[in-house]
Scaffold this active site. Structure first.
Site, PDB file in Angstrom:
ATOM      1  CD  GLU A 111     -34.064  65.813  45.608  1.00 47.23           C
ATOM      2  OE1 GLU A 111     -34.914  66.544  45.097  1.00 47.23           O
ATOM      3  OE2 GLU A 111     -32.944  66.215  45.960  1.00 47.23           O
ATOM      4  CE  LYS A 113     -27.707  58.573  41.452  1.00 50.50           C
ATOM      5  NZ  LYS A 113     -27.416  58.933  40.070  1.00 50.50           N
ATOM      6  CG  ASP A 115     -30.657  57.884  34.023  1.00 50.21           C
ATOM      7  OD1 ASP A 115     -29.465  58.225  34.164  1.00 50.21           O
ATOM      8  OD2 ASP A 115     -31.011  56.867  33.404  1.00 50.21           O
ATOM      9  CE1 TYR A 223     -28.129  67.503  42.166  1.00 46.46           C
ATOM     10  CE2 TYR A 223     -29.845  66.860  40.624  1.00 46.46           C
ATOM     11  CZ  TYR A 223     -28.502  66.962  40.964  1.00 46.46           C
ATOM     12  OH  TYR A 223     -27.544  66.531  40.097  1.00 46.46           O
ATOM     13  CE  LYS A 317     -26.728  53.706  40.294  1.00 48.01           C
ATOM     14  NZ  LYS A 317     -26.391  54.146  38.941  1.00 48.01           N
ATOM     15  CB  CYS A 411     -27.987  52.084  -1.656  1.00 45.64           C
ATOM     16  SG  CYS A 411     -29.744  52.269  -1.340  1.00 45.64           S
ATOM     17  CB  CYS A 414     -30.546  52.540  -5.799  1.00 42.85           C
ATOM     18  SG  CYS A 414     -29.256  53.446  -4.929  1.00 42.85           S
ATOM     19  CB  CYS A 429     -28.181  55.777  -0.394  1.00 41.14           C
ATOM     20  SG  CYS A 429     -28.562  55.782  -2.153  1.00 41.14           S
ATOM     21  CB  CYS A 434     -31.886  55.920  -4.019  1.00 39.57           C
ATOM     22  SG  CYS A 434     -32.262  54.543  -2.927  1.00 39.57           S
TER      23      CYS A 434
END
Ligand code: IVH
Length: 666
Positions: A111, A113, A115, A223, A317, A411, A414, A429, A434
């Site tokens: 089956e 794998k 992640d 599983y 894998k 920022c 601004c 900010c 702004c």
């Protein structure tokens, strides 16, 4: 009688979770589900003495924890030996054959794998009583509160005679599509985005506030077994079939391709490895390889384990799809909530069949961790097959004069000082005036799912703000034709269209208006809950913390954010002005009449109009939009480059419509 309805509601809701998450065959719309759910919540509120230990109301989350407690696994959660080369499957098989001293090919259960993140679910007499992370294999963390919010996981096993003790192991993960959506809203809310679905799932399961977990779309596939009392199994196949029969999700097939397979001998396993590799990117979730287990439990017992890995299983894998490119520049974007996001601009490069030029670097912490700099040659990969991610820097190719990258302390829009809260990773900010924040807030306000002022696009907003014609929401409703015409590149006709589209937006609904305010953590769903609860705008604007916390899917963090927004009297006054400017709120009713009444629809591929527009059109004509393809789906509307939904619909005999076919029905 009343109690009967309560039991019935619990069963109905669990059944619909099962149809959706286990069978992938939903029978009702989200709306209908929400209605039933609301009825259940009301029932429990009115009758506080009810037994709610297996109630779907647990799905909204509960109290906030200080920390997770550590719990020993009854039997260790093992890890798997693994390799990246399919030839090693042959070596694995040889080791197995040698111990078994047999001559017949070994039966392997194969089956994907997943992640994600390994999890153990403990069912006692059929009731989910505890859920633990893998931890170091011997001791895990108790994440029960969080796991109970995952709708894919049954709170009670679907069997009249459950084993006294039943430990199920499996993987928690997030679907790629859900991940992309989550990251989008994280960014919108000025929260840290996740690098990939795995990280998102891991971060979500380790949330101390289970109400946050409840809002995130986690999935689960079972599983393996832990300790079981009162039941024995002959094979891995039988174990997983039993999982399925008691309502636990197991991976079965996708687009009519079986994802699990019994293979006789190593050649068939290698074929399976390549078959799944081809399918890999089409799957709704990330996998990083395949897992090969001897199918017979007796054989597993004969083989036993070595250190912490079983000798009867291994993982093969897949190599992630990666490419090398150069970072030309690191931009800093300012979002609606003031969050500063560093974005790498790279030399265009192809990864996994797509050309990419930008990758988010998330935040300063991420940049420091990977030490990404301008001029660096980097390895990138597409995380969750969606957003490109910088995996690592090739230090040998770093220019001598390179310097570490740090976010500016002012920022970029601004120039005011930026702030980073101690418990947050995001730099912000906090200047409410702004221009970048104002522009982003206005863009959100006019967006399709918000006030839907479709003729006011990003460019126009930039121009309106720069000309100081619009600096707040209400300014849109004071705009005159002369003002619009004073902007560059604006003619009579487009000015009329703009004003007409602003005028049209005055007729809206309370959920839309609340969503359009752009309050941190208030997405569409929360806006709907707020509107349902307060009914009128004034009552919402007068809400206090206590009232906010009464709403099931609102936790302390969200309530606090809303509260602090409401405490800003300037903002509240601004919204109250909208009503004076002609805004009218109609109750958001669902239409059950119209040419499409009683029919369900789903869209795949690119249509001549925007996806949301098409959905609205269907709903306005009485149709319902379903979340996925199932036998209950009446029509699949297909545009250009349709996705996997088309094949699935065809296999189920669902009627296929083009955009033109649909329009003819109206
Ligand atoms: S079976 C004896 N099946 O792989 C081990 N594990 O290295 C029993 N994993 O942490 C595990 N998909 O999270 C099994 N289909 C699958 C799996 C799977 C992913 C992960 C699991 C574990 C790791 C083992």
């Amino acid at each position: 009688m009343k109690k009967g309805r309560y039991q019935e509601l619990k069963q109905i809701l669990s059944h619909h979770d099962y149809l959706y998450y286990v069978l992938d065959r939903p029978e009702i719309t989200d709306y209908e589900y929400d209605q039933l759910f609301a009825e259940l919540l009301k029932f429990e509120k009115d009758n506080p003495s009810l037994d709610t230990s297996d109630s779907p109301s647990l799905r909204v989350g509960g109290k906030t924890l200080e920390a997770f407690s550590k719990v020993n696994h009854r039997t260790p959660m093992l890890s798997l030996s693994n390799s990246y080369s399919p030839e090693d499957i042959t070596a694995f098989d040889e080791r197995v054959q040698k111990i078994l001293k047999g001559s017949d090919p070994v039966e392997y259960f194969c089956e994907p794998k997943f992640d994600g993140l390994a999890l153990e679910l403990i069912y006692e007499k059929g009731l989910l009583t505890q859920a633990l992370t893998r931890g170091d294999g011997a001791t895990g963390e108790d994440v029960t509160e969080n796991v109970k919010t995952i709708r894919a996981i049954p709170l009670r096993l679907k069997t009249p005679n459950p084993p006294p003790l039943f430990e199920v192991r499996g993987e928690v993960l997030m679907f790629k599509e859900d991940f992309a959506e989550l990251n989008e809203s994280q960014q919108e809310n000025g929260q840290a985005s996740f690098a990939n679905p795995r990280n998102a799932a891991a971060g979500t399961i380790r949330q101390l506030d289970s109400k946050v977990t409840a809002q995130r779309p986690l999935r689960f596939y079972a599983y393996a077994l832990g300790v079981v009392e009162g039941k024995t199994f002959v094979s891995q196949q039988e174990i997983e079939d039993y999982f399925f029969s008691v309502g636990l999700p197991v991976v079965t097939d996708y687009l009519q391709e079986p994802l699990r397979q019994i293979c006789l001998g190593p050649e068939q396993v290698i074929q399976y490895y390549h078959r799944i590799e081809k399918l890999r990117h089409q799957l709704p979730f990330d996998i990083d390889g395949i897992v090969v287990k001897t199918n017979l439990v007796s054989v597993q017992e004969d083989l036993g384990l070595v250190s912490r890995s079983p000798r009867w299983a291994t993982a093969a894998k897949y190599k992630p799809e990666q490419s090398e490119t150069l970072i030309e520049q690191i931009l800093v974007q300012v979002g609606r909530t003031g969050a500063l996001t560093p974005v790498a601009v790279m030399m265009p490069v192809r990864v996994g069949g797509v050309t990419v030029t930008h990758a988010t670097l998330h935040n300063q912490e991420e940049i420091n961790r990977k030490d990404v700099r301008v001029g660096d040659t980097v390895i990138i990969q597409r995380a969750g097959d969606v957003i490109p991610e910088v995996v690592s820097v090739i230090l040998s190719k770093r220019p001598k004069d390179s310097v570490p990258f740090t976010l500016p302390d002012r920022c970029p829009s601004c120039q005011s000082k930026v702030i980073k809260a101690e418990d947050e990773v995001v730099t912000r900010c906090v200047n409410p005036f702004c221009p970048a924040i104002v522009k982003e807030s206005l863009k959100h306000f006019v967006s399709r799912r918000a006030m839907n002022i479709d003729k006011v696009g990003d460019r126009l907003i930039e121009a309106l703000v720069d000309a100081k014609l619009v600096t707040s929401f209400s300014d849109f409703y004071r705009l005159t034709k002369e003002q619009v015409l004073s902007l560059e590149r604006q003619g009579e006709k487009s000015a009329d269209n703009i004003l007409r589209s602003i005028e049209k937006s005055k007729k809206t609904t309370l959920p839309r208006l609340i969503y359009s305010l752009g309050i941190r953590f208030v997405g569409e769903q929360t806006a709907k809950s707020l509107a349902n609860h307060f009914i009128t705008l004034d009552r919402f604007l007068d809400a206090n913390q206590e009232q906010l916390l009464e709403i099931p899917d609102i936790g302390p963090r969200v309530a606090e954010s809303i509260q602090s927004w409401l405490e800003n009297k300037d903002l509240v006054r601004e919204i109250k002005k909208l009503e004076g400017l002609g805004l009218s709120l109609e109750a958001a009713k669902r239409k059950s009449t119209g040419p499409l009444a009683g029919k369900s629809f789903l869209i795949t591929g690119t249509l001549p109009v925007k996806r949301d527009e098409a959905k609205d059109l269907i709903e306005q004509n009485g149709g319902q939009i379903l979340g996925s393809v199932s036998s209950k789906l009446n029509y699949l509307v297909v545009g250009d480059d349709p996705g996997s939904k088309l094949e699935k619909a065809q296999s189920l005999g669902v009627q296929i419509l083009s955009w033109e076919d649909l329009k003819k029905m109206l």
